[in-house]
Scaffold this motif. Sequence first.
Motif, PDB file in Angstrom:
ATOM      1  N   ALA A  23       0.826  -1.204   0.000  1.00 61.57           N
ATOM      2  CA  ALA A  23       0.000   0.000   0.000  1.00 61.57           C
ATOM      3  C   ALA A  23       0.863   1.259   0.000  1.00 61.57           C
ATOM      4  CB  ALA A  23      -0.935  -0.005   1.206  1.00 61.57           C
ATOM      5  N   ARG A  24       1.972   1.223   0.734  1.00 59.60           N
ATOM      6  CA  ARG A  24       2.875   2.371   0.769  1.00 59.60           C
ATOM      7  C   ARG A  24       3.498   2.627  -0.608  1.00 59.60           C
ATOM      8  NH1 ARG A  24       5.574   0.802   4.772  1.00 59.60           N
ATOM      9  NH2 ARG A  24       7.578   0.158   3.888  1.00 59.60           N
ATOM     10  N   ARG A  30       1.160   6.567  -7.038  1.00 58.33           N
ATOM     11  CA  ARG A  30       0.036   7.418  -7.451  1.00 58.33           C
ATOM     12  C   ARG A  30       0.373   8.901  -7.294  1.00 58.33           C
ATOM     13  NH1 ARG A  30      -3.674   3.196  -4.522  1.00 58.33           N
ATOM     14  NH2 ARG A  30      -4.845   2.273  -6.250  1.00 58.33           N
ATOM     15  N   ARG A  31       1.171   9.206  -6.303  1.00 56.43           N
ATOM     16  CA  ARG A  31       1.499  10.600  -6.010  1.00 56.43           C
ATOM     17  C   ARG A  31       2.667  11.121  -6.860  1.00 56.43           C
ATOM     18  NH1 ARG A  31       2.462   9.798  -1.057  1.00 56.43           N
ATOM     19  NH2 ARG A  31       4.723   9.754  -1.164  1.00 56.43           N
ATOM     20  N   ASP A  64       4.279  -1.282 -11.143  1.00 53.29           N
ATOM     21  CA  ASP A  64       4.371   0.087 -11.634  1.00 53.29           C
ATOM     22  C   ASP A  64       5.239   0.213 -12.880  1.00 53.29           C
ATOM     23  OD1 ASP A  64       6.402  -0.681  -9.927  1.00 53.29           O
ATOM     24  OD2 ASP A  64       6.756   1.321  -9.130  1.00 53.29           O
ATOM     25  N   ILE A  65       6.368  -0.481 -12.929  1.00 46.69           N
ATOM     26  CA  ILE A  65       7.220  -0.423 -14.119  1.00 46.69           C
ATOM     27  C   ILE A  65       6.473  -0.985 -15.321  1.00 46.69           C
ATOM     28  CG2 ILE A  65       9.307  -1.368 -15.186  1.00 46.69           C
ATOM     29  CD1 ILE A  65      10.694  -1.153 -12.504  1.00 46.69           C
ATOM     30  N   GLU A  92      -5.930  -3.155  -8.436  1.00 45.13           N
ATOM     31  CA  GLU A  92      -6.506  -1.802  -8.414  1.00 45.13           C
ATOM     32  C   GLU A  92      -5.811  -0.880  -9.415  1.00 45.13           C
ATOM     33  OE1 GLU A  92      -6.420  -0.115  -4.549  1.00 45.13           O
ATOM     34  OE2 GLU A  92      -7.585  -1.733  -3.610  1.00 45.13           O
ATOM     35  N   LEU A  93      -4.490  -0.916  -9.439  1.00 52.84           N
ATOM     36  CA  LEU A  93      -3.739  -0.052 -10.346  1.00 52.84           C
ATOM     37  C   LEU A  93      -4.013  -0.410 -11.802  1.00 52.84           C
ATOM     38  CD1 LEU A  93      -0.314   0.086  -8.465  1.00 52.84           C
ATOM     39  CD2 LEU A  93      -2.004   1.930  -8.663  1.00 52.84           C
TER      40      LEU A  93
END
Length: 218
Positions: A23-24, A30-31, A64-65, A92-93
């Motif tokens: 989650a972190r 996202r930020r 993410d990558i 979710e992403l």
Amino acid sequence: MDECCAPPPADGFDREFDARFAARLARRYRREGLTPSAHLILDFADSVGLDGASVLEIGGGIGDIQLEALKRGAARTTNVELSSSYEPIAAELLDEAGLRDRVTRVLGVDVARAPAAVDVADIVVLHRVVCCYPDYRRLLGAAAARGRRAVVFSHPGHTLWTRIASRSINALYTLTGNPYRSFAHDPRAMEAVLVGHGFAPRYHERRGPWHVVGAVRA
């Protein structure tokens, strides 16, 4: 079998990389987007040619990558992960980006010991992974066997202080009963594995503590 070659304990990754950790990572992504070292990974992959490419990421976490690779033109990505904690956040992403149908997530497969369990890909990525695995020869050898065109991986520096820090962390884990271990492998020895599998290291960059090595099939 000594520690340098023993397979990682089954519960070590779930305990170290738990739901709070996932989650972190997602909040930060996202930020702020990719971390600086992840940007280097993606830039190398882009230089090899992401347009229409397939990407395999070993230990890709929240993915993410892979998301950014797809946005830059990759056709498909595959994530292979030993920790189950990332899966809800990764889903979710993917849904937020509308890219779930272009990503395959494989859980519980140790690629180093079962490389044939995943398909080959044009580009293979290992970001902040080799330092979590005891047998770098087997892991990078498996990555090379799965890569058609390129392999890119990151590793922490190999200074005296890095090695001392790794041993200190592992001592603390031993005292607390945590089965996870970190490893400070020799960068030259890691590159030699890729060379031995027909790859030529062509890319060496650094962001913070992370060194990124990109190799293309010779």
